[in-house]
Write an enzyme that holds these catalytic residues in place. Sequence first.
Site, PDB file in Angstrom:
ATOM      1  CG  ASN A   1      -2.233  -0.734   0.941  1.00  0.00           C
ATOM      2  OD1 ASN A   1      -2.915  -0.489  -0.044  1.00  0.00           O
ATOM      3  ND2 ASN A   1      -2.565  -1.679   1.807  1.00  0.00           N
TER       4      ASN A   1
ATOM      5  CG  LEU B   1      -4.138  -2.386  19.260  1.00  0.00           C
ATOM      6  CD1 LEU B   1      -4.637  -2.992  20.568  1.00  0.00           C
ATOM      7  CD2 LEU B   1      -5.292  -1.700  18.545  1.00  0.00           C
TER       8      LEU B   1
ATOM      9  CG  HIS C   1      -9.629  -3.833   8.880  1.00  0.00           C
ATOM     10  ND1 HIS C   1      -8.648  -4.374   9.684  1.00  0.00           N
ATOM     11  CD2 HIS C   1     -10.676  -4.699   8.928  1.00  0.00           C
ATOM     12  CE1 HIS C   1      -9.103  -5.520  10.184  1.00  0.00           C
ATOM     13  NE2 HIS C   1     -10.319  -5.742   9.748  1.00  0.00           N
TER      14      HIS C   1
END
Length: 199
Positions: A17, A95, A112
């Site tokens: 990406n 996270l 996601h």
Amino acid sequence: MSKSFRIAVFASGSGSNFQAIADAVNAGKLDVHIGLLVCDRPNAKVVERAKQLGIPSFVFRAKDYGSREQYEQEILQRLESLEIDLVVLAGYMRLITEVLVKPLYGRLINIHPSLLPAFPGLDAIQQALDYGVKVTGVTVHYVDGGMDTGPIIAQQTLAITPEDNEATLAASIHQIEHVLLPQVIAQIAAGELKINKDS
């Protein structure tokens, strides 16, 4: 001349990406400047991609810090010194805490590989296959500190065929991600998308 819209990309793996964003910039389809790559794995392929593209990177090992907040504070200082306008989590496998979420809320997005709120967290592609859904997809959303929660910006669906396995489905999902993520970044950079901070 106005200052270019500056983004930072966080990634932990191969960085496909990250490459798609850079390719969109280099092709003139995305009018932003990639100011920084942040990566928590020194041996990740994305670090090599950044080097080849001439994009600066901050690479760290979480275990070298006393806490998650400690390395995030260092990341935040780097983002601020570079005047980063938008942070893009693109396969970043950690996270993040309030240290980054609070000052960056509305300027922090994640991609996601599922149609959130379905299948948050790790192994979303395999989760969808295990559950037997007929349709999955990709979600780009603002980050609010939860596990793949936060206001949804864009989604694109993908039908799952009986022949699909994790590898084939992942390949199809990556193809969608590589188009959808640069599109969303372009919309944000153009001022077309704004989060309602009161919502």
